[in-house]
Design an enzyme around this catalytic site. Sequence first.
Site, mmCIF file in Angstrom:
data_model
loop_
_atom_site.group_PDB
_atom_site.id
_atom_site.type_symbol
_atom_site.label_atom_id
_atom_site.label_comp_id
_atom_site.label_asym_id
_atom_site.label_seq_id
_atom_site.Cartn_x
_atom_site.Cartn_y
_atom_site.Cartn_z
ATOM 1 N N ALA A 60 0.711 -1.292 -0.371
ATOM 2 C CA ALA A 60 -0.135 0.068 0.316
ATOM 3 C C ALA A 60 0.550 1.289 0.091
ATOM 4 C CB ALA A 60 -1.105 -0.393 1.076
ATOM 5 N N GLY A 99 0.392 -4.867 0.591
ATOM 6 C CA GLY A 99 -0.798 -5.257 -0.118
ATOM 7 C C GLY A 99 -0.402 -5.515 -1.685
HETATM 8 N N1 3HC Z 1 5.163 3.452 -0.043
HETATM 9 C C1 3HC Z 1 5.426 4.680 -0.608
HETATM 10 N N2 3HC Z 1 6.293 4.749 -0.724
HETATM 11 C C2 3HC Z 1 6.735 3.909 -1.459
HETATM 12 C C3 3HC Z 1 6.713 2.302 -0.831
HETATM 13 C C4 3HC Z 1 5.961 2.334 0.272
HETATM 14 N N3 3HC Z 1 5.242 1.084 0.359
HETATM 15 N N4 3HC Z 1 7.540 1.581 -1.013
HETATM 16 C C5 3HC Z 1 8.613 2.125 -1.348
HETATM 17 N N5 3HC Z 1 8.123 3.474 -1.605
HETATM 18 C C6 3HC Z 1 9.309 4.805 -2.858
HETATM 19 C C7 3HC Z 1 10.163 5.113 -1.417
HETATM 20 O O1 3HC Z 1 9.932 6.083 -0.532
HETATM 21 C C8 3HC Z 1 10.986 6.041 -2.815
HETATM 22 O O2 3HC Z 1 10.532 6.803 -3.441
HETATM 23 P P1 3HC Z 1 12.093 7.826 -3.322
HETATM 24 O O3 3HC Z 1 12.074 7.242 -4.636
HETATM 25 O O4 3HC Z 1 10.809 9.525 -3.463
HETATM 26 O O5 3HC Z 1 12.736 8.607 -2.335
HETATM 27 C C9 3HC Z 1 11.047 4.768 -4.119
HETATM 28 O O6 3HC Z 1 9.590 3.802 -3.473
HETATM 29 C C10 3HC Z 1 11.860 3.815 -3.809
HETATM 30 O O7 3HC Z 1 12.131 2.631 -3.110
HETATM 31 P P2 3HC Z 1 13.403 2.563 -2.444
HETATM 32 O O8 3HC Z 1 14.273 3.638 -2.141
HETATM 33 O O9 3HC Z 1 13.663 1.496 -0.425
HETATM 34 O O10 3HC Z 1 13.874 0.919 -3.297
HETATM 35 P P3 3HC Z 1 14.358 0.295 -3.084
HETATM 36 O O11 3HC Z 1 14.717 -0.877 -4.250
HETATM 37 O O12 3HC Z 1 15.733 -0.089 -2.550
HETATM 38 O O13 3HC Z 1 13.267 -1.107 -1.983
HETATM 39 C C11 3HC Z 1 11.734 -1.914 -1.505
HETATM 40 C C12 3HC Z 1 12.019 -1.197 -2.789
HETATM 41 C C13 3HC Z 1 11.919 -3.504 -1.232
HETATM 42 C C14 3HC Z 1 9.954 -2.011 -2.112
HETATM 43 C C15 3HC Z 1 12.023 -0.682 -0.360
HETATM 44 O O14 3HC Z 1 11.001 0.346 -0.680
HETATM 45 C C16 3HC Z 1 10.486 -1.744 0.949
HETATM 46 O O15 3HC Z 1 10.527 -2.046 1.511
HETATM 47 N N6 3HC Z 1 9.147 -0.735 0.727
HETATM 48 C C17 3HC Z 1 8.571 -1.163 1.891
HETATM 49 C C18 3HC Z 1 7.419 -2.564 1.840
HETATM 50 C C19 3HC Z 1 6.332 -2.852 3.002
HETATM 51 O O16 3HC Z 1 6.976 -1.958 3.964
HETATM 52 N N7 3HC Z 1 5.249 -2.412 2.884
HETATM 53 C C20 3HC Z 1 3.796 -2.297 3.274
HETATM 54 C C21 3HC Z 1 3.149 -1.012 3.185
HETATM 55 S S1 3HC Z 1 1.810 -0.791 3.576
HETATM 56 C C22 3HC Z 1 0.486 -1.844 3.660
HETATM 57 O O17 3HC Z 1 0.679 -2.585 2.414
HETATM 58 C C23 3HC Z 1 -0.643 -2.343 4.342
HETATM 59 C C24 3HC Z 1 -1.343 -3.050 3.511
HETATM 60 O O18 3HC Z 1 -0.983 -5.122 4.061
HETATM 61 C C25 3HC Z 1 -2.537 -2.813 3.449
#
Ligand code: 3HC
Length: 687
Positions: A60, A99
């Site tokens: 998400a 998500g």
């Molecule tokens: N929401 C918003 N922005 C996100 C995001 C997310 N879930 N995941 C990554 N981004 C953004 C980052 O902020 C970054 O933005 P920027 O370029 O403006 O700085 C860009 O995407 C690239 O991210 P990374 O620099 O972290 O890129 P990497 O390749 O190093 O890593 C990744 C990619 C492994 C996907 C890492 O970004 C990550 O771990 N993301 C979060 C994953 C996460 O926690 N997901 C759960 C979200 S909560 C959810 O899903 C609720 C659901 O259950 C309803």
Amino acid sequence: MSVTTSREGYVGYVTLTNPPVNAIGKAMRQGLMDAVRWAEAENLDRVIVTGAGRAFAAGADAKEFDGAALEPFLPDVCDAIERSFVPWIAAINGVALGGGAEIALACRMRIAGPKAQIGLPEVTLGVIPGAGGTQRAMRLCGLDIALRMIAFGKPLSARAALEAGLVHAVEEDPVEAAFMVNTEEMQCVVPTWELPPPDMDEAAFAEMRDALGKRMAGQVAPLRALDVIQSGLTLPFHEAMALERATFMELKQGDQSCALRHMFFSERAAKPSADLPAAPDLSRVAIVGGGTMGTGIAYACLSVGLNVVLLESDDEGAARARGNIEALIEQGIKRGRLDPDGAEALRARLNITTDYAQAAEVDLAIEAAFESMEVKAQIFAKLDTALGPDAVLATNTSYLNVDEIAAATSDPSRVLGLHFFAPAHIMRLLEIVKGDKTSDHALAMGYALAKLLKKVPVLAGVCDGFIGNRIYTRYREEGDFLLMDGATPWEIDEVMEAFGYAMGPYQVQDLSGLDIGYANRRRQDDTCDPNRRYVPIADRMVQEGRLGRKSGVGWYRYPGGGGKVVDPLIEDLIAEEAHFAKVTRRDIPAAEVEERLLLAMINEAADILDEGIAQSAQDIDVVTVFGYGFPRWRGGLMHYADTLGVARIVDKIRTLEAQDPIIWRPSPVLVECAERGVSIADWRRAG
Ligand code: 3HC
């Protein structure tokens, strides 16, 4: 367009497209909902959903979490996919997290690419899976794996997901493989929600709660995830889903999720400013000093493919450096981070020498020698003549004046500070210290190194201790005041551990050695305010040979080199010093210990902001979390201060100021924030 659709015969293709990692926002949810209806209207045989670019979907969009939830909601989208009469197959090309994984789990089948990762890392953002992850994962991979995956938030590799039963296959081209799936075979697969939940396993839950108490102490979301999973073992699927969603929504608004999201985005915001030149070439590095710090930095550089010349002052030092590097290589092999071939390649890139001329071609030199201005000035004078004129010269000093070090060279513009944290090959923080004359080229080199080493860079100005150690010094000082006033080291440690630090300040000192702080205090003897309160307890410890773990005794005793044991002699020593200082010791409540230590750090950090040593409150948060173990789930020191409220903080500091106006002068930044009613995060220097 967040979702694109196309068809080839009776096969529909849905592509999630929101660069760079396909975070799922409102537009994507709507696009998916429309795609479900489209596939049904077109009477397709199957839908293959995949992600554009390197990710399937990163979960998400966490940027939406601050606002109200917007329809269509992700659990409804997942339900629609799962219950559609057209079966969906997830072709998981890259990371499928949160998500993203939940969409995949709702599909009838999942085929992963070899580099895919599947995970439910929501707890790292202070929430639990909110679109069926807690219910579907356990139905597919069983209780044990689901518990670990959700409560620790660590993703599974494609192979591990296959073994766990989370995906049906791992294929080089998952889209092609999804196309090839036999229709009858696909239709025999039972939708996940129809599978029975696993049986209750009391021991698994007890073990998990115990593990969480150790590894994720203080954090709410992992425990709430366990509760929801446990309820799901007996509740009907739709009721369990409702409980999961309600828990997710509640946690999303809580302080911990807010703090963890702040840290997630702060970590990613730590980048060079746009006006710096492009990253210069960096393939050869010289490191001066083969002690723990120097070899840690060298090992980190070698591990990312850099060629390293490690400079020592004599053959004995060179042999010691070789031993230190070999120990790190061995550790790397033992932990599975290196194989024997990798270790050999790493050794081949390393040249340990006493001859500075062998470093003539390097792009960057990092001095990590003994913390003495005299020693460092000599080294920089040597580097200045031995290295090419374009090479950047960095010092890893923790406290010393970078401008003074730079003055030992003919071109101070090429000098900067690169302050690593021990162990340098593991700790993520890198303070990039800009001296008076540091050039943009030198700064860009610092950031280039940080990027290569995957460190989180924070720009700092020159002062004693820069950002982190200056705050830490004040923390340690206030701890000593508390000792003198009536607390014990173990009481203080316990309070700060309960606050969320992995270790309290006295345990940390024992680990790093009390002689380090002692040397620093002696260095400051000539410049510190003679009227400032001074507690000599730590000095006496050093004079009595109580240096910490390395001498078997410090604030604690370490019999036989083992774990710490409380030492009653310390209490006598403190009581004696209090007697000399005519201080009447009293019982200090835990709340006062916590408050004074935190206020001391917050006030110092606000001064650091005021003086322009740190560029922003966010940078201080990054430093305190990545370098000093401030609990991430509290969002860093300044974020935490904002949750307390600046006006309240100023009131409390003023009360302490009445007792000691030298120690407790409220920082102008705090006063200004309180007066203007703005948060520290929003404070900007006027003009
Ligand atoms: N929401 C918003 N922005 C996100 C995001 C997310 N879930 N995941 C990554 N981004 C953004 C980052 O902020 C970054 O933005 P920027 O370029 O403006 O700085 C860009 O995407 C690239 O991210 P990374 O620099 O972290 O890129 P990497 O390749 O190093 O890593 C990744 C990619 C492994 C996907 C890492 O970004 C990550 O771990 N993301 C979060 C994953 C996460 O926690 N997901 C759960 C979200 S909560 C959810 O899903 C609720 C659901 O259950 C309803």
